[in-house]
Design a protein around this motif. Structure first.
Motif, PDB file in Angstrom:
ATOM      1  N   TYR A 329       0.821  -1.060   0.108  1.00  0.00           N
ATOM      2  CA  TYR A 329      -0.040  -0.042  -0.230  1.00  0.00           C
ATOM      3  C   TYR A 329       0.915   1.256  -0.048  1.00  0.00           C
ATOM      4  CZ  TYR A 329      -4.438  -2.153  -0.139  1.00  0.00           C
ATOM      5  OH  TYR A 329      -5.676  -2.816  -0.830  1.00  0.00           O
ATOM      6  N   PRO A 330       1.822   1.443   0.959  1.00  0.00           N
ATOM      7  CA  PRO A 330       2.519   2.783   0.582  1.00  0.00           C
ATOM      8  C   PRO A 330       3.090   3.012  -0.762  1.00  0.00           C
ATOM      9  CG  PRO A 330       3.306   1.303   2.440  1.00  0.00           C
ATOM     10  CD  PRO A 330       2.659   0.288   1.753  1.00  0.00           C
ATOM     11  N   LEU A 331       3.613   2.019  -1.292  1.00  0.00           N
ATOM     12  CA  LEU A 331       3.904   2.157  -2.747  1.00  0.00           C
ATOM     13  C   LEU A 331       2.840   2.414  -3.872  1.00  0.00           C
ATOM     14  CD1 LEU A 331       7.078  -0.265  -3.295  1.00  0.00           C
ATOM     15  CD2 LEU A 331       7.088   2.249  -2.495  1.00  0.00           C
ATOM     16  N   LEU A 332       1.733   1.706  -3.554  1.00  0.00           N
ATOM     17  CA  LEU A 332       0.530   1.850  -4.504  1.00  0.00           C
ATOM     18  C   LEU A 332       0.308   3.593  -4.311  1.00  0.00           C
ATOM     19  CD1 LEU A 332      -1.734   0.856  -6.174  1.00  0.00           C
ATOM     20  CD2 LEU A 332      -3.029   0.242  -3.921  1.00  0.00           C
ATOM     21  N   GLU A 333       0.323   4.239  -2.904  1.00  0.00           N
ATOM     22  CA  GLU A 333      -0.168   5.385  -2.889  1.00  0.00           C
ATOM     23  C   GLU A 333       0.879   6.225  -3.616  1.00  0.00           C
ATOM     24  OE1 GLU A 333      -0.534   6.096   1.190  1.00  0.00           O
ATOM     25  OE2 GLU A 333      -1.326   8.054   0.864  1.00  0.00           O
ATOM     26  N   LYS A 334       2.279   5.924  -3.554  1.00  0.00           N
ATOM     27  CA  LYS A 334       2.961   6.800  -4.308  1.00  0.00           C
ATOM     28  C   LYS A 334       2.863   6.564  -5.637  1.00  0.00           C
ATOM     29  CE  LYS A 334       7.643   8.005  -3.495  1.00  0.00           C
ATOM     30  NZ  LYS A 334       8.872   7.288  -4.282  1.00  0.00           N
ATOM     31  N   TYR A 335       2.490   5.461  -6.331  1.00  0.00           N
ATOM     32  CA  TYR A 335       2.264   5.230  -7.732  1.00  0.00           C
ATOM     33  C   TYR A 335       1.015   6.214  -8.168  1.00  0.00           C
ATOM     34  CZ  TYR A 335      -0.157   3.285 -11.442  1.00  0.00           C
ATOM     35  OH  TYR A 335      -0.688   2.963 -12.721  1.00  0.00           O
ATOM     36  N   ARG A 336      -0.050   6.022  -7.140  1.00  0.00           N
ATOM     37  CA  ARG A 336      -1.381   6.908  -7.634  1.00  0.00           C
ATOM     38  C   ARG A 336      -1.169   8.191  -7.669  1.00  0.00           C
ATOM     39  NH1 ARG A 336      -5.889   3.685  -5.048  1.00  0.00           N
ATOM     40  NH2 ARG A 336      -5.852   1.807  -6.665  1.00  0.00           N
ATOM     41  N   ARG A 337      -0.083   8.582  -6.727  1.00  0.00           N
ATOM     42  CA  ARG A 337       0.215  10.322  -6.568  1.00  0.00           C
ATOM     43  C   ARG A 337       1.139  10.743  -7.739  1.00  0.00           C
ATOM     44  NH1 ARG A 337       1.994   9.847  -1.319  1.00  0.00           N
ATOM     45  NH2 ARG A 337       3.890  10.094  -1.923  1.00  0.00           N
ATOM     46  N   GLU A 338       2.020  10.030  -7.959  1.00  0.00           N
ATOM     47  CA  GLU A 338       3.209  10.388  -8.837  1.00  0.00           C
ATOM     48  C   GLU A 338       3.308   9.738 -10.278  1.00  0.00           C
ATOM     49  OE1 GLU A 338       6.533  10.120  -6.611  1.00  0.00           O
ATOM     50  OE2 GLU A 338       5.746  10.977  -4.761  1.00  0.00           O
ATOM     51  N   CYS A 339       2.724   8.686 -10.496  1.00  0.00           N
ATOM     52  CA  CYS A 339       3.049   7.940 -11.651  1.00  0.00           C
ATOM     53  C   CYS A 339       1.826   7.157 -12.395  1.00  0.00           C
ATOM     54  CB  CYS A 339       3.897   6.715 -11.500  1.00  0.00           C
ATOM     55  SG  CYS A 339       5.555   7.060 -10.624  1.00  0.00           S
ATOM     56  N   SER A 340       0.603   7.358 -12.053  1.00  0.00           N
ATOM     57  CA  SER A 340      -0.557   6.933 -12.590  1.00  0.00           C
ATOM     58  C   SER A 340      -0.874   7.745 -13.939  1.00  0.00           C
ATOM     59  CB  SER A 340      -1.716   7.068 -11.632  1.00  0.00           C
ATOM     60  OG  SER A 340      -1.979   8.158 -11.235  1.00  0.00           O
ATOM     61  N   PHE A 341      -0.106   8.524 -14.366  1.00  0.00           N
ATOM     62  CA  PHE A 341      -0.426   9.111 -15.659  1.00  0.00           C
ATOM     63  C   PHE A 341       0.199   8.080 -16.739  1.00  0.00           C
ATOM     64  CE2 PHE A 341       3.439  10.972 -13.903  1.00  0.00           C
ATOM     65  CZ  PHE A 341       4.330  11.179 -14.873  1.00  0.00           C
ATOM     66  N   PHE A 342       0.913   7.498 -16.391  1.00  0.00           N
ATOM     67  CA  PHE A 342       1.643   6.529 -17.430  1.00  0.00           C
ATOM     68  C   PHE A 342       0.658   5.604 -17.846  1.00  0.00           C
ATOM     69  CE2 PHE A 342       5.780   7.531 -15.267  1.00  0.00           C
ATOM     70  CZ  PHE A 342       6.535   7.734 -16.330  1.00  0.00           C
ATOM     71  N   SER A 343       0.259   5.859 -19.233  1.00  0.00           N
ATOM     72  CA  SER A 343      -0.787   4.855 -19.794  1.00  0.00           C
ATOM     73  C   SER A 343      -0.524   3.256 -19.900  1.00  0.00           C
ATOM     74  CB  SER A 343      -0.735   5.038 -21.353  1.00  0.00           C
ATOM     75  OG  SER A 343      -1.086   6.579 -21.475  1.00  0.00           O
ATOM     76  N   SER A 344      -1.459   2.713 -19.922  1.00  0.00           N
ATOM     77  CA  SER A 344      -1.274   1.212 -20.014  1.00  0.00           C
ATOM     78  C   SER A 344      -0.598   0.666 -21.217  1.00  0.00           C
ATOM     79  CB  SER A 344      -3.032   0.659 -19.849  1.00  0.00           C
ATOM     80  OG  SER A 344      -2.835  -0.644 -20.268  1.00  0.00           O
ATOM     81  N   THR A 345       0.158  -0.366 -21.017  1.00  0.00           N
ATOM     82  CA  THR A 345       0.863  -0.764 -22.052  1.00  0.00           C
ATOM     83  C   THR A 345       0.247  -1.988 -22.686  1.00  0.00           C
ATOM     84  OG1 THR A 345       2.333  -1.673 -20.463  1.00  0.00           O
ATOM     85  CG2 THR A 345       3.038   0.563 -21.573  1.00  0.00           C
ATOM     86  N   VAL A 346      -0.795  -2.385 -22.282  1.00  0.00           N
ATOM     87  CA  VAL A 346      -1.290  -3.671 -22.766  1.00  0.00           C
ATOM     88  C   VAL A 346      -2.687  -3.224 -23.624  1.00  0.00           C
ATOM     89  CG1 VAL A 346      -1.946  -6.092 -22.422  1.00  0.00           C
ATOM     90  CG2 VAL A 346       0.051  -4.995 -21.095  1.00  0.00           C
ATOM     91  N   SER A 347      -2.912  -3.712 -24.470  1.00  0.00           N
ATOM     92  CA  SER A 347      -4.241  -3.388 -25.089  1.00  0.00           C
ATOM     93  C   SER A 347      -5.384  -3.943 -24.587  1.00  0.00           C
ATOM     94  CB  SER A 347      -4.291  -3.874 -26.746  1.00  0.00           C
ATOM     95  OG  SER A 347      -4.592  -5.424 -26.775  1.00  0.00           O
ATOM     96  N   ARG A 348      -6.598  -3.543 -24.470  1.00  0.00           N
ATOM     97  CA  ARG A 348      -7.734  -4.087 -23.802  1.00  0.00           C
ATOM     98  C   ARG A 348      -8.262  -5.377 -24.476  1.00  0.00           C
ATOM     99  NH1 ARG A 348     -12.570  -0.863 -22.275  1.00  0.00           N
ATOM    100  NH2 ARG A 348     -12.398  -2.694 -20.473  1.00  0.00           N
ATOM    101  N   ILE A 349      -7.925  -5.541 -25.685  1.00  0.00           N
ATOM    102  CA  ILE A 349      -8.286  -6.999 -26.234  1.00  0.00           C
ATOM    103  C   ILE A 349      -7.452  -7.972 -25.972  1.00  0.00           C
ATOM    104  CG2 ILE A 349      -8.064  -8.107 -28.714  1.00  0.00           C
ATOM    105  CD1 ILE A 349      -8.609  -5.523 -30.094  1.00  0.00           C
ATOM    106  N   ASP A 350      -6.105  -7.628 -25.733  1.00  0.00           N
ATOM    107  CA  ASP A 350      -5.223  -8.653 -25.134  1.00  0.00           C
ATOM    108  C   ASP A 350      -5.543  -9.098 -23.648  1.00  0.00           C
ATOM    109  OD1 ASP A 350      -3.887  -8.787 -27.599  1.00  0.00           O
ATOM    110  OD2 ASP A 350      -2.219  -7.899 -26.924  1.00  0.00           O
TER     111      ASP A 350
END
Lengths: 479, 479
Positions: A329-350
């Motif tokens: 959770y502590p890293l998840l929070e950091k991810y949400r705050r600072e890095c969640s703008f990175f787009s998904s790299t896997v297509s929804r179809i896959d």
């Protein structure tokens, strides 16, 4: 008025439209300096009459030249060559071709390759995969072609969550999972979450790719020696590392399964310091032959110190570029705050195909099939190696897709590998996985000290190839 | 001998195998401290007799416990509880649930959303895409499920190369192209190629995502003001930047097309310094309505200073996670030397589908269709905005999927946006794209100085929605 127009040789057959021909001609005249700054061009009407083309054709050419900045239109005055001051007259340099780096030459491989990373794709349920894909595409509406959530589709994360809990004892919520196109991408993302100058400890020997990736982060790296239970926590404690990258279930390449006591020591190490984390790379946990697979280290983690990373590239197919990372959770929070703008790299179809493949039980069935297949190869290989037991100690055979041969006669790994190669058999040297601190070279001292250990992978070989490969090694190594 | 066994309550109906029940019982006894270090367990034979289960069942349970490090087997003496010294008795902390960060709340959107990034997927040739996918899967052999080359499949890179040359004038060889799962990944990779502490210059206003990504690299960032021709090269020169990230064809969000003179200035800037590069993000070059699209900046680059980045996510579908980066040779060499171990992030299947979609002309046809569609919406929007011309200056309409409304009556962007929202219409503020150095906040001073500029995207809206949205804005903004 200059006599510009008469030089344009319009050719209706040359494949380019007339508008393009006019545009390109004038552009070249400007580039070459034949038309100078502020020079006025013939009016569009004049030029269209002169060239016997439609007014629209000329308008389009002039419009394009204006859009690209070669001309300016001055209201009621016409078209002028714009400032060419900034024009950049540099020709393609001679010798440019020579600068191209030569493409890496790949040596032709041996006929019998005991690669520890190869896998057997001959039993992959292609038909099932195709069927799922077809069905998804039949139902697919535009939603499927939209960009998914940065962490991955919730449905897939739920499925991964259930799978990880059931098969690996991983305790997590779907919101802790990040789906990404391969472990390398997830580690790149993790770097952004952890930040810079993070001191990382790795087992030695270890997985070379991970080592290279941490090096590319410019992280200080401590290489921690191992004993027969895995990474030595006393030595880890002496290092100043904040993160330890470990493979507790089946260390690569030593094959060691870390016993529970050592795991607990590791978790205690993590709990002792500020923001210490263990990266658990559970890369091939699916392939355990004896008893049920060991639970993950994450399963024993009660305080959120384990970052769990796994992949479907090994258990399903290398082309399935889907890996997952479970963040505490502590890293998840950091991810949400600072890095969640990175787009998904896997297509929804896959993601959807994979989700159904797991959810509907095909994955489990395929794993069971492959465990049987690999076990058969494993048993065959061990049987064939019986004759080697006077000259080599055989180990590492309860999980994964390779075994180790430790030479008992004091020969060097180079000699053994060369001898094998002379018989068209490729085997792998343990020393290639051993690193010196801040250096990618092989540890030459290590090679002197510890006995030669050869790695034989069997995942990608047929039973006939295993038999013939071992037959050839027998001739040169032990007879 | 302790009386351990009598406590095991084997239940053939509880869904777990007998072996698992024995295994779990003993494991829990060790964890709880009821079985102590070095304590001997009953022999397998004794326990199997006692529990009336097969010997194999007990052997499997003991074997598993040995594998996990809970027991040790001592030859001819039996099974003993192993060192539990390291055992880690920490309970799940109370209140853990509370630590979970709340999921970001997404505000319900407005009914009429003039998003500048939305696109129209209603004309996507789903049937064609499905057909290609089906055909590929029918022929697909295991090769298709193998891991492809790190840079991407050569066939796809050849196709991208031809496409970029034909449509954007990009001069490159397939070997210079790197295919990756989205621009974000390619920028992460580029960071590893360029190295650390690279000073980057960006246009201001600019694309927020790219800004955030460079910030996550901890690169020093200089924000360079623009004039009506684009980034001001004089100000770029004053900065100490080594890299400039630019969108010459259609700057986002200002819509400026950089004229040739300015481009040449930029290239000259790059040629003046050591290892200077221009990152050209050609994100929506496909959608130009007047004349043929401007060639790329890379097309004018003779000395290898331009890193060209493009994506199929905008022109095909957001779910198509395929972007490409064209590296100049010096950087390609660096990539090969230092970064080519990063695995490909796009599956071979997806690469093959995309390759055929482009190669067989479907992409071109779809682009032509969409240019017509978008142009229709664009013209409709401009027509509807005629009534606004006393109160707003309308601009930015020759390319891309948004236009700009510059307020002439001194109102603030906040007020205009709030008024729109009160009518269930979402419009976007230019100030949201303007940054202060090393700060993500909006430039408050800027907002005072420059007139309010509202961004209206129309890509994702139907004609009816455009009409109704503008109708609503008319009521509040100009009447």
């Amino acid at each position: 008025m200059r006599e510009l127009p008469i030089h344009i040789q319009l050719d209706p057959q040359n494949g380019k439209t007339l508008y393009e021909q006019i545009y390109e001609y004038i552009r070249e005249e400007i580039r070459k300096g034949n038309l100078l700054q502020d020079e006025r061009l013939p009016s569009a009407r004049f030029l269209s009459d002169y060239l016997q083309v439609s007014r629209t054709t000329v308008d389009m050419a002039y419009g394009q030249l204006v859009a690209e900045g070669y001309l300016v239109a001055r209201p009621k005055r016409g078209y002028f060559v714009s400032t060419t001051e900034g024009l950049y007259h540099m020709e393609m340099e001679a010798g440019w071709e020579k600068e191209k780096p030569p493409l890496a030459q790949r040596k032709p491989g041996c006929r019998y390759d005991f690669s520890p990373t190869a896998i057997d794709m001959s039993h992959f349920p292609y038909a099932t995969w195709k069927k799922i894909t077809r069905n998804i595409l039949v139902d697919a509406r535009s939603q499927m072609f939209a960009l998914g959530e940065p962490q991955g589709d919730l449905e897939l994360r739920r499925t991964i969550c259930r799978y990880l809990h059931g098969s690996r004892g991983v305790n997590c919520e779907p919101e802790q999972i990040i789906v990404g196109a391969g472990n390398d991408f997830l580690l790149l993302l993790l770097e952004k979450i952890l930040g810079r100058h993070v001191h990382v400890a790795m087992e030695n020997p270890t997985y070379i790719r991970a080592y290279k990736i941490f090096r590319s982060f410019a992280y200080p790296i401590s290489l921690i020696p191992m004993d027969d239970k895995g990474i030595r926590v006393d030595r880890l404690r002496e290092s100043d590392a904040q993160i330890a990258y470990v493979m507790p279930s089946h260390q690569y390449p030593t094959g060691i399964s870390m016993p529970i006591g050592r795991r607990m020591e590791l978790l205690r190490w993590a709990a002792e310091g500020q923001e210490r984390y263990l990266i658990e790379d559970d890369y091939d946990s699916e392939f355990r032959y004896k008893g049920k697979p060991l639970p993950s280290l994450q399963a024993s983690d009660r305080l959120g110190h384990v970052i769990y990373i796994g992949t479907f590239s090994k258990a399903i197919a290398p082309a399935i570029r889907v890996s997952y990372m479970v963040l505490p959770y502590p890293l998840l929070e950091k991810y949400r705050r600072e890095c969640s703008f990175f787009s998904s790299t896997v297509s929804r179809i896959d993601q959807t195909i994979l989700n159904e493949f797991i959810r509907d039980g095909y994955f489990e069935r395929y794993l069971n099939k492959m465990r049987k297949e690999y076990r058969m190869k494993h048993d065959l290989l061990l049987g064939e190696l019986k004759a080697f037991e006077k000259d080599f100690a055989v180990s590492g055979g309860s999980a994964g897709l390779h075994i180790l041969l430790k030479d008992l006669r004091g020969r060097s790994e180079e000699i053994l590998a060369q001898e094998a190669e002379s018989e068209d058999v490729k085997v792998y040297c343990m020393s290639a996985f051993q690193m010196k601190e801040s250096d990618m070279e092989m540890t030459n001292e290590k090679k002197q000290k510890s006995p030669a250990t050869m790695i034989l992978g069997y995942g990608g070989m047929s039973e006939e190839e295993i038999k013939e490969g071992i037959h050839r090694l027998k001739k040169i190594w032990i007879e």
